[in-house]
Design a protein around this motif. Structure first.
Motif, PDB file in Angstrom:
ATOM      1  N   TRP A   1       0.909  -1.600   0.164  1.00 50.90           N
ATOM      2  CA  TRP A   1       0.126  -0.116   0.282  1.00 50.90           C
ATOM      3  C   TRP A   1       1.030   1.210   0.123  1.00 50.90           C
ATOM      4  O   TRP A   1       2.049   1.454   0.378  1.00 50.90           O
ATOM      5  CB  TRP A   1      -0.695  -0.059   0.808  1.00 50.90           C
ATOM      6  N   SER A   2      -0.329   2.686  -0.517  1.00 55.91           N
ATOM      7  CA  SER A   2       1.120   3.679  -0.694  1.00 55.91           C
ATOM      8  C   SER A   2       0.947   4.216   1.298  1.00 55.91           C
ATOM      9  O   SER A   2       0.679   3.710   1.568  1.00 55.91           O
ATOM     10  CB  SER A   2       0.135   4.817  -1.223  1.00 55.91           C
ATOM     11  N   LYS A   3       2.636   4.623   0.882  1.00 61.95           N
ATOM     12  CA  LYS A   3       2.669   5.185   2.414  1.00 61.95           C
ATOM     13  C   LYS A   3       1.703   6.149   3.059  1.00 61.95           C
ATOM     14  O   LYS A   3       2.164   7.477   4.057  1.00 61.95           O
ATOM     15  CB  LYS A   3       4.560   4.283   3.117  1.00 61.95           C
ATOM     16  N   GLU A   4       2.143   7.280   1.794  1.00 63.99           N
ATOM     17  CA  GLU A   4       1.779   9.139   0.664  1.00 63.99           C
ATOM     18  C   GLU A   4       0.083   9.244   1.843  1.00 63.99           C
ATOM     19  O   GLU A   4      -0.733   7.832   1.805  1.00 63.99           O
ATOM     20  CB  GLU A   4       1.688   9.037  -0.011  1.00 63.99           C
ATOM     21  N   PRO A   5      -0.021  10.322   3.122  1.00 62.51           N
ATOM     22  CA  PRO A   5      -1.314  10.929   3.538  1.00 62.51           C
ATOM     23  C   PRO A   5      -2.306  10.626   2.274  1.00 62.51           C
ATOM     24  O   PRO A   5      -1.882  10.603   1.365  1.00 62.51           O
ATOM     25  CB  PRO A   5      -1.688  11.346   4.332  1.00 62.51           C
ATOM     26  N   LEU A   6      -3.593  10.838   2.281  1.00 63.89           N
ATOM     27  CA  LEU A   6      -4.766  10.331   1.519  1.00 63.89           C
ATOM     28  C   LEU A   6      -5.590  11.205   2.263  1.00 63.89           C
ATOM     29  O   LEU A   6      -6.251  11.419   2.871  1.00 63.89           O
ATOM     30  CB  LEU A   6      -5.369   9.272   1.624  1.00 63.89           C
ATOM     31  N   MET A   7      -5.504  12.192   0.661  1.00 64.67           N
ATOM     32  CA  MET A   7      -6.582  13.827   1.504  1.00 64.67           C
ATOM     33  C   MET A   7      -7.583  13.043   1.116  1.00 64.67           C
ATOM     34  O   MET A   7      -8.536  12.294   0.938  1.00 64.67           O
ATOM     35  CB  MET A   7      -6.046  14.999   0.113  1.00 64.67           C
ATOM     36  N   PRO A   8      -8.323  14.193   2.010  1.00 63.40           N
ATOM     37  CA  PRO A   8     -10.121  13.279   1.795  1.00 63.40           C
ATOM     38  C   PRO A   8     -10.957  13.689   0.664  1.00 63.40           C
ATOM     39  O   PRO A   8     -10.435  15.028  -0.094  1.00 63.40           O
ATOM     40  CB  PRO A   8     -10.472  15.044   3.012  1.00 63.40           C
ATOM     41  N   GLY A   9     -11.462  12.517   0.134  1.00 64.34           N
ATOM     42  CA  GLY A   9     -11.948  12.697  -0.834  1.00 64.34           C
ATOM     43  C   GLY A   9     -10.691  11.915  -1.960  1.00 64.34           C
ATOM     44  O   GLY A   9     -12.134  11.172  -3.216  1.00 64.34           O
ATOM     45  N   GLN A  10      -9.658  11.601  -1.945  1.00 59.74           N
ATOM     46  CA  GLN A  10      -9.357  10.528  -2.504  1.00 59.74           C
ATOM     47  C   GLN A  10      -9.097   9.345  -1.976  1.00 59.74           C
ATOM     48  O   GLN A  10      -9.607   8.837  -0.948  1.00 59.74           O
ATOM     49  CB  GLN A  10      -7.440  10.841  -2.233  1.00 59.74           C
TER      50      GLN A  10
END
Length: 135
Positions: A84-93
């Motif tokens: 999985w991606s370790k980057e933060p996921l912004m609201p709605g993404q």
């Protein structure tokens, strides 16, 4: 009579204090949080041939109000590998967790993947199932 009035005043003060604490707790619980929503929580491979494709994808969306961070994604055994991606996921993404099951072993598939995050539903369990059959 003074004792009754004193008791009533104390009870009234206690009720007001308890109500104030309840309101503070409610405001905290309504604070902005991330929330993770999966398209599916279970994947059924059905019958898959030994050595066949054991890859599936669990798509999710941040339906909360702050960035979603997956802190840990772990499987119930070494035969199932999540990525999985370790980057933060912004609201709605949207994002996805790819799961690869080792189909070299013949038999039933019944595994789980635990997803931990900063979301209000901080722990979600995903499941894979099916059967690996000989070539």
């Amino acid at each position: 009579m003074k004792r009754l009035i004193s008791t009533l005043v104390l009870v009234f003060a206690f009720v007001l204090g308890a109500n104030a604490q309840s309101n503070k707790a409610e405001q905290k619980s309504n604070a902005a949080q991330a929330e993770i929503t999966f398209e599916k929580l279970e994947h059924d491979y059905g019958k898959v041939e030994q050595g066949g494709n054991g890859v599936t994808e669990f798509k999710y969306k941040n339906t909360g109000k702050v960035p979603l961070i997956l802190s840990k994604v772990r499987s119930s055994c070494g035969c199932t590998v999540p990525s999985w991606s370790k980057e933060p996921l912004m609201p709605g993404q949207t994002g996805s967790i790819t799961v690869k099951y080792n189909t070299n072993n013949v038999g039933q598939i019944n595994k789980s993947i635990t997803v931990e995050s900063n979301a209000s539903n901080s722990r979600v369990v995903l499941k894979i199932k099916g059967e690996v059959v000989k070539k």
